[in-house]
Design a protein around this motif. Sequence first.
Motif, PDB file in Angstrom:
ATOM      1  N   VAL A 291       0.834  -1.203   0.000  1.00 51.41           N
ATOM      2  CA  VAL A 291       0.000   0.000   0.000  1.00 51.41           C
ATOM      3  C   VAL A 291       0.866   1.250   0.000  1.00 51.41           C
ATOM      4  O   VAL A 291       0.556   2.244  -0.685  1.00 51.41           O
ATOM      5  CB  VAL A 291      -0.955  -0.014   1.206  1.00 51.41           C
ATOM      6  N   TYR A 292       1.978   1.217   0.717  1.00 54.17           N
ATOM      7  CA  TYR A 292       2.879   2.373   0.740  1.00 54.17           C
ATOM      8  C   TYR A 292       3.456   2.645  -0.656  1.00 54.17           C
ATOM      9  O   TYR A 292       3.473   3.795  -1.117  1.00 54.17           O
ATOM     10  CB  TYR A 292       4.011   2.125   1.734  1.00 54.17           C
ATOM     11  N   GLY A 293       3.915   1.603  -1.330  1.00 55.43           N
ATOM     12  CA  GLY A 293       4.475   1.784  -2.668  1.00 55.43           C
ATOM     13  C   GLY A 293       3.449   2.317  -3.650  1.00 55.43           C
ATOM     14  O   GLY A 293       3.746   3.207  -4.453  1.00 55.43           O
ATOM     15  N   GLN A 294       2.218   1.793  -3.598  1.00 56.51           N
ATOM     16  CA  GLN A 294       1.173   2.283  -4.485  1.00 56.51           C
ATOM     17  C   GLN A 294       0.892   3.760  -4.252  1.00 56.51           C
ATOM     18  O   GLN A 294       0.735   4.535  -5.208  1.00 56.51           O
ATOM     19  CB  GLN A 294      -0.117   1.499  -4.251  1.00 56.51           C
ATOM     20  N   SER A 295       0.809   4.152  -3.000  1.00 56.77           N
ATOM     21  CA  SER A 295       0.453   5.538  -2.693  1.00 56.77           C
ATOM     22  C   SER A 295       1.494   6.514  -3.225  1.00 56.77           C
ATOM     23  O   SER A 295       1.148   7.593  -3.714  1.00 56.77           O
ATOM     24  CB  SER A 295       0.301   5.712  -1.176  1.00 56.77           C
ATOM     25  N   ARG A 296       2.774   6.146  -3.192  1.00 53.19           N
ATOM     26  CA  ARG A 296       3.813   7.057  -3.685  1.00 53.19           C
ATOM     27  C   ARG A 296       3.810   7.114  -5.213  1.00 53.19           C
ATOM     28  O   ARG A 296       4.194   8.138  -5.799  1.00 53.19           O
ATOM     29  CB  ARG A 296       5.174   6.633  -3.158  1.00 53.19           C
ATOM     30  N   ILE A 297       3.380   6.050  -5.870  1.00 51.07           N
ATOM     31  CA  ILE A 297       3.258   6.099  -7.329  1.00 51.07           C
ATOM     32  C   ILE A 297       2.122   7.040  -7.719  1.00 51.07           C
ATOM     33  O   ILE A 297       2.260   7.861  -8.641  1.00 51.07           O
ATOM     34  CB  ILE A 297       3.022   4.690  -7.895  1.00 51.07           C
TER      35      ILE A 297
ATOM     36  N   TRP B 149      -4.144  11.183   1.193  1.00 51.18           N
ATOM     37  CA  TRP B 149      -5.278  10.858   0.336  1.00 51.18           C
ATOM     38  C   TRP B 149      -4.926   9.782  -0.682  1.00 51.18           C
ATOM     39  O   TRP B 149      -5.784   8.949  -1.021  1.00 51.18           O
ATOM     40  CB  TRP B 149      -5.785  12.113  -0.369  1.00 51.18           C
ATOM     41  N   SER B 150      -3.702   9.788  -1.183  1.00 55.10           N
ATOM     42  CA  SER B 150      -3.307   8.720  -2.106  1.00 55.10           C
ATOM     43  C   SER B 150      -3.283   7.369  -1.391  1.00 55.10           C
ATOM     44  O   SER B 150      -3.630   6.338  -1.979  1.00 55.10           O
ATOM     45  CB  SER B 150      -1.939   9.025  -2.726  1.00 55.10           C
ATOM     46  N   SER B 151      -2.918   7.364  -0.105  1.00 55.24           N
ATOM     47  CA  SER B 151      -2.963   6.126   0.677  1.00 55.24           C
ATOM     48  C   SER B 151      -4.394   5.653   0.864  1.00 55.24           C
ATOM     49  O   SER B 151      -4.695   4.448   0.741  1.00 55.24           O
ATOM     50  CB  SER B 151      -2.300   6.336   2.038  1.00 55.24           C
ATOM     51  N   VAL B 152      -5.301   6.586   1.148  1.00 54.75           N
ATOM     52  CA  VAL B 152      -6.714   6.230   1.317  1.00 54.75           C
ATOM     53  C   VAL B 152      -7.271   5.675   0.008  1.00 54.75           C
ATOM     54  O   VAL B 152      -8.034   4.686   0.005  1.00 54.75           O
ATOM     55  CB  VAL B 152      -7.521   7.460   1.775  1.00 54.75           C
ATOM     56  N   TRP B 153      -6.906   6.275  -1.112  1.00 55.29           N
ATOM     57  CA  TRP B 153      -7.377   5.790  -2.410  1.00 55.29           C
ATOM     58  C   TRP B 153      -6.917   4.354  -2.653  1.00 55.29           C
ATOM     59  O   TRP B 153      -7.702   3.508  -3.086  1.00 55.29           O
ATOM     60  CB  TRP B 153      -6.884   6.716  -3.509  1.00 55.29           C
ATOM     61  N   CYS B 154      -5.636   4.075  -2.377  1.00 54.36           N
ATOM     62  CA  CYS B 154      -5.114   2.721  -2.582  1.00 54.36           C
ATOM     63  C   CYS B 154      -5.828   1.721  -1.682  1.00 54.36           C
ATOM     64  O   CYS B 154      -6.160   0.601  -2.116  1.00 54.36           O
ATOM     65  CB  CYS B 154      -3.611   2.690  -2.305  1.00 54.36           C
ATOM     66  N   GLY B 155      -6.076   2.100  -0.447  1.00 53.94           N
ATOM     67  CA  GLY B 155      -6.801   1.218   0.459  1.00 53.94           C
ATOM     68  C   GLY B 155      -8.223   0.960   0.002  1.00 53.94           C
ATOM     69  O   GLY B 155      -8.727  -0.164   0.117  1.00 53.94           O
ATOM     70  N   CYS B 156      -8.875   1.990  -0.544  1.00 52.06           N
ATOM     71  CA  CYS B 156     -10.254   1.822  -1.002  1.00 52.06           C
ATOM     72  C   CYS B 156     -10.327   0.900  -2.225  1.00 52.06           C
ATOM     73  O   CYS B 156     -11.219   0.045  -2.320  1.00 52.06           O
ATOM     74  CB  CYS B 156     -10.857   3.185  -1.346  1.00 52.06           C
ATOM     75  N   VAL B 157      -9.398   1.063  -3.169  1.00 50.83           N
ATOM     76  CA  VAL B 157      -9.403   0.217  -4.367  1.00 50.83           C
ATOM     77  C   VAL B 157      -9.182  -1.246  -3.975  1.00 50.83           C
ATOM     78  O   VAL B 157      -9.911  -2.148  -4.402  1.00 50.83           O
ATOM     79  CB  VAL B 157      -8.329   0.677  -5.370  1.00 50.83           C
ATOM     80  N   ALA B 158      -8.150  -1.485  -3.154  1.00 42.11           N
ATOM     81  CA  ALA B 158      -7.884  -2.854  -2.706  1.00 42.11           C
ATOM     82  C   ALA B 158      -9.045  -3.397  -1.878  1.00 42.11           C
ATOM     83  O   ALA B 158      -9.394  -4.579  -1.962  1.00 42.11           O
ATOM     84  CB  ALA B 158      -6.586  -2.901  -1.909  1.00 42.11           C
TER      85      ALA B 158
END
Length: 610
Positions: free
Chosen positions: A396-402, A421-430
Amino acid sequence: AAMASPGPRLPPSRPWGESADAGPRLASSSMDRTLQEKASSVLEFRRPLLESGSPTSRNARHHSAPHILTDIHLLQDVRDKCLECRPIPGPSDGELKRGLGPVELTLLGVGACIGAGIFVLTGVEARAAGPSVGMAFCIAAASSVFNGLCYAELSSRLPISGSAYLYAYCMFGELPAMIVVVNQLLDYHIGAATMSRSLVAYIGQAAISAGVPVHPCFVHCEPFDSAPWFSLSLGAPVVLFCVTSVVAGGAQMNARVTSFMTVMKICIVVLVIAVGAQMVNTDRWQPFFPYGVSATLQAAATLNYAFIGYDVIANAAEETRNPRRDIPVAIVGALGICAVLYLVVCMVLCGMQNFSEIDASAPMTGAFVQYDMLWVASAINLGAFFGMSTGLLAGVYGQSRIYFALARDELAPLVLKQPAWSSVWCGCVAGMLATFINVRELASLLNIGVLLAYSSTAASILKINSKERGRRFCLGSENFWIALAVLLTFVLSHGGLLSPILPGLAAVGLLGVIFWVASTREYCDSPGGAFKCPGVPVTPMVAVITNTYLASRLSTNAWCRLGVTTIIVTVVLCAVTLRDLERRQHTICETVRAAAAAAGTKPGVCHSCG
């Protein structure tokens, strides 16, 4: 007489914005220089058309040739825009706070690479390769080192977030970068959803063992028999909520939690090794190659995926205190630690019991249960929990930084430029995938995006170090030799289906390509202070060949997925680029009309916008 009339003549051309006695000033100081040059070139092209003799022939040429030329130029502009490269960032660039050191980065890489698989994957491959599975892990680690060295140089020279997407954007252009990042993110999202379901299954099993009732849909249930792809896992979003909360708390919080869990996991692995070594019988290591060397090599190709994850270190480059020093140390250190742990665990496991008797579903736990060491089996279960948790945190950390890097380049919504917010987005998609989709059915689609990212990173090393980096696809460019190596690798992998001599010829061809590139191409040194990938161009070429070979062995579904996503990304990006260029062309047309009217020519001289 009318037919012979030459028509109005344009005044002599002059630079835009320069006043003259014969006419008014043609451009204001606020006019965009690019629009001025475009309008001037259009007027220069159409001057002979207005000066031709016959109005009939003049009108025919006026309505056909300019349209064709404009369409060709527009398509060329779309191509150039899609292949336009991003400026290379400098050491002082970056917007995030730099607070991570080499220890946190190394533990982040180890946490991403070593999950619960060290207690399971080792036994599965031991049954396939015998005691030589340890050598298979070493071969897989050696092949991963080539990719790791490429990441180490690029992350030290381009020390901001983005990883493979950033490198492809800087070296190959916007369209290749988007193809790489979309496929990579698909792998990451599906992988995070799969890992969250595995973690929920472990938690549910532990709760049942403790006598706590668990509803089946908390772990996994299929309410509709007619839709096997639809299944509920109500515990997965809960797990992802906890993980997302940690990642959204910032790099420092994520590093502390990941470091703690990784240290605990390593301690449990060391405990398993120390206790298990006392029951090792070296006679069980014979024969070392029970199924031949080919089985060991096949296991090495499979085990290469055990080292996937260290690239998350490169995504932390923008939050590293000294990326030029710490990133290479962390990548190489993480790969070394993982290789040693995998090797020793395999040798201990194969020494505790005969490889043919290993329980593939729970190899380490089953080995200690045979010796009535249930407390060690409990420790292994705890280590598996830590392993899955650190893998999920790192993913999740790697996705959020991309996504952060995409938003900074205006290729994603700007709200994602905020790491939280990018971390929240990655968590929501997964979370959406894990809650409603049977993600195990998507397993055949995985890994090709990661291998594509690894290959593009290795190819970027050749581009960034080439002294002829500006050349595109021609015989003297890196692009040509990379494409040839990829083609020969596919022939090496599947050419035997057509002719038994093709793989041998492809292998000779690959050696010839590597030799030719190494002996004839010129490469420059890295800037002072940056890590230099050793063995350029051999190291990145071997990495490209290895990744391509592994990708060629993936399922047809994975390649279909790659083809579909590539087509979609290409069409969408070209459509968006064309729309933007047409808006810009419309502005140019308005400028041309204004300039023609000011010069005393016929209004409506510009027809490129309809």
